[in-house]
Design a protein around this motif. Sequence first.
Motif, PDB file in Angstrom:
ATOM      1  N   THR A   1       1.988  -3.378 -10.699  1.00  0.00           N
ATOM      2  CA  THR A   1       2.323  -2.032 -11.153  1.00  0.00           C
ATOM      3  C   THR A   1       3.819  -1.919 -11.447  1.00  0.00           C
TER       4      THR A   1
ATOM      5  N   GLN B   1       0.830  -1.206   0.000  1.00  0.00           N
ATOM      6  CA  GLN B   1       0.000   0.000   0.000  1.00  0.00           C
ATOM      7  C   GLN B   1       0.859   1.249   0.000  1.00  0.00           C
ATOM      8  N   VAL B   2       1.944   1.225   0.779  1.00  0.00           N
ATOM      9  CA  VAL B   2       2.783   2.413   0.903  1.00  0.00           C
ATOM     10  C   VAL B   2       3.339   2.830  -0.458  1.00  0.00           C
ATOM     11  N   VAL B   3       3.753   1.851  -1.260  1.00  0.00           N
ATOM     12  CA  VAL B   3       4.291   2.201  -2.584  1.00  0.00           C
ATOM     13  C   VAL B   3       3.198   2.173  -3.659  1.00  0.00           C
ATOM     14  N   ARG B   4       1.977   1.888  -3.253  1.00  0.00           N
ATOM     15  CA  ARG B   4       0.829   1.792  -4.175  1.00  0.00           C
ATOM     16  C   ARG B   4       1.066   0.750  -5.257  1.00  0.00           C
TER      17      ARG B   4
ATOM     18  N   ASN C   1       8.153   2.261 -12.167  1.00  0.00           N
ATOM     19  CA  ASN C   1       8.153   3.712 -12.438  1.00  0.00           C
ATOM     20  C   ASN C   1       6.798   4.355 -12.166  1.00  0.00           C
ATOM     21  N   GLN C   2       5.781   3.545 -11.860  1.00  0.00           N
ATOM     22  CA  GLN C   2       4.482   4.117 -11.499  1.00  0.00           C
ATOM     23  C   GLN C   2       4.197   3.998 -10.004  1.00  0.00           C
ATOM     24  N   LEU C   3       5.186   3.519  -9.250  1.00  0.00           N
ATOM     25  CA  LEU C   3       4.982   3.361  -7.802  1.00  0.00           C
ATOM     26  C   LEU C   3       5.331   4.656  -7.071  1.00  0.00           C
ATOM     27  N   THR C   4       4.782   4.791  -5.870  1.00  0.00           N
ATOM     28  CA  THR C   4       5.190   5.883  -4.997  1.00  0.00           C
ATOM     29  C   THR C   4       6.596   5.585  -4.485  1.00  0.00           C
ATOM     30  N   PRO C   5       7.552   6.468  -4.751  1.00  0.00           N
ATOM     31  CA  PRO C   5       8.945   6.145  -4.369  1.00  0.00           C
ATOM     32  C   PRO C   5       9.181   6.326  -2.871  1.00  0.00           C
ATOM     33  N   ALA C   6       8.592   5.445  -2.092  1.00  0.00           N
ATOM     34  CA  ALA C   6       8.708   5.552  -0.633  1.00  0.00           C
ATOM     35  C   ALA C   6      10.103   5.191  -0.135  1.00  0.00           C
TER      36      ALA C   6
ATOM     37  N   MET D   1      14.390   1.772  -5.010  1.00  0.00           N
ATOM     38  CA  MET D   1      13.131   1.089  -5.337  1.00  0.00           C
ATOM     39  C   MET D   1      13.368  -0.194  -6.137  1.00  0.00           C
TER      40      MET D   1
END
Lengths: 403, 173
Positions: A253, A224-227, A256-261, A265
């Motif tokens: 996913t 969830q954090v990185v979607r 390159n479309q993830l949230t870069p938490a 990555m």
Amino acid sequence: MAESVEPPRFDLARRIRWPQEDNKIPREIFTDPDLFRAEMDGVFTGPVWVLVGHESEIPKPGDYKTISMGAAPVIVIRGANARVSVLVNACAHRGTRLVEGPSGNVLRGGFRCIYHMWTYDTDGRLIAVSLPEDFPQEFRKEDYGLPRARVDTYRGAIFATLNDDAPPLLEYLAELTGGLDKVLEDGALEFLGSIRVIFRANWKLYVENIYDGYHVTALHTGFQVVRLRSHGGERLVPNYERNGHLWGRSRSTPVNQLTPALRDMSLFDTRTKPTTDHNMMVVFPSGVVTDYFDTIQMRYVIPLELDRTQIEFAFFGRQHDPEEARLHRVRQGPEVLGPAGAITLEDAAALERVQLSATARGENVVLKGTPKRFPPYRHVDEAPIRHFYQAYRRLMGFHSDDH
Amino acid sequence: MLTSLVDAQGRKQAALELLVRYIRIVDDPRRLAEWPDLFGDSAEYVVITRENHERGLPIAVIRDDTKDRIIDRVTIIKNFWGAGGRAEDHHYNESWPRHIVGPAWVEFTESGEARLGANFAVYATVQVDPEPRLLALGEYQDVVDFSGEIPKFKSKKVILDTSVLQDVFVYPL
């Protein structure tokens, strides 16, 4: 007929009442010590093929690894003639453990038992005994080889069975070969190393967790954090009428479309495949094969006690990997799907809690996806768990006349 | 000659103090955010079983081979691991680690690098279990970096004696 002549497992099947509905699981199956012992025979020496390794773990003649098929300690060895054997790790004389430790090479010398110096070659043949004077006259070394499991391989994956009634391996795997083909390709893997860890839960809880697509977003907060989401996918249960394997496949996913938490990555990156498709399979009863992101992994589930299960996470690369791909797999694998990994660790916490409260009588229930009676299910469904237990119940003699 | 001896003695003392600082921080999950500061900018933190280490197999339990990955580990522990609570002040499995370390030793290489070693046992007191757990047993094989204002780890390698981990690892060892 007198009760005493019936196999004990039928007594257990009568003692533990399995509810009529096939989406309910009696908690007693996680807490009954007699059932655990019965499973070691009923399941692991039943007509199943147990995943015990990959040929790349024992590349050279004489290389061996140790593992257990249920409660039976075995040696998986590549013989002097390069053939793979699975031998029971107990001297034929007085049952002494022959080799300790996870791996080694015995091309020179074979296995020599410390107790009375009986020695076996890499095929398990007894080749020498100490001081055989005064043995019974009919003693012949040929009669005292190490018991062997039947062995077959599929694309380098090594399977063994202790039961003469097990069907041929290909028949047992059935359509699961489709998933194994995708992950194992031509079988030319490089073994990168294993990590073994103890989960404080019954072995069935570990295995059923793999069938469960429902917990993935709920428990694994990191996704969830990185979607990171699964875009489509399905959970097949190949050969579910008989063996109840699992083949989950989905597309996740792209990185390159993830949230870069995270600063790095690469954990979630897929670099060695054209798409982000991945497979997660269970070879019933105790093998896991997956190609999550770039991580090629097999897991071997070893029941130690009723509430303790050893999981071996074995990591692989491909023999033709360029150096940077190999390094990427080495950096990613344990970090995602390992006991200190961003994802796997939480399963240990959840399963331990299920085990802890299994002494509360009652039933665990499976709901998501169950209105559908048969596979394929959606990748977020937990319904495939039912098919794991159907296969289990058939082996253990629990009545399953409700479906 | 005299200065280099004093220098070596001072560095040895500083290396041991770094070890104590490390233990104080990893023993207290509330101080987790301070953990990356103990490492230099090009540091690595590796946890590996003795089996894989000695067989030359590259798979490590943890391979934080850049400072970024070391910093990410804190993010993973605080924000990723939901079980036991999602907020960062919750602890996975409500576990409390305790490091028992010693003896510790410092050796200097020809190039003047300080190699810091120590035996360790890490216990975890876990709320779900009345008995404390022996989480890990092994040896630190560290390299100390003296190039900055205060000494930091250039490399921290945690060699685990057992091939079978007794539990999953949450906090740094």
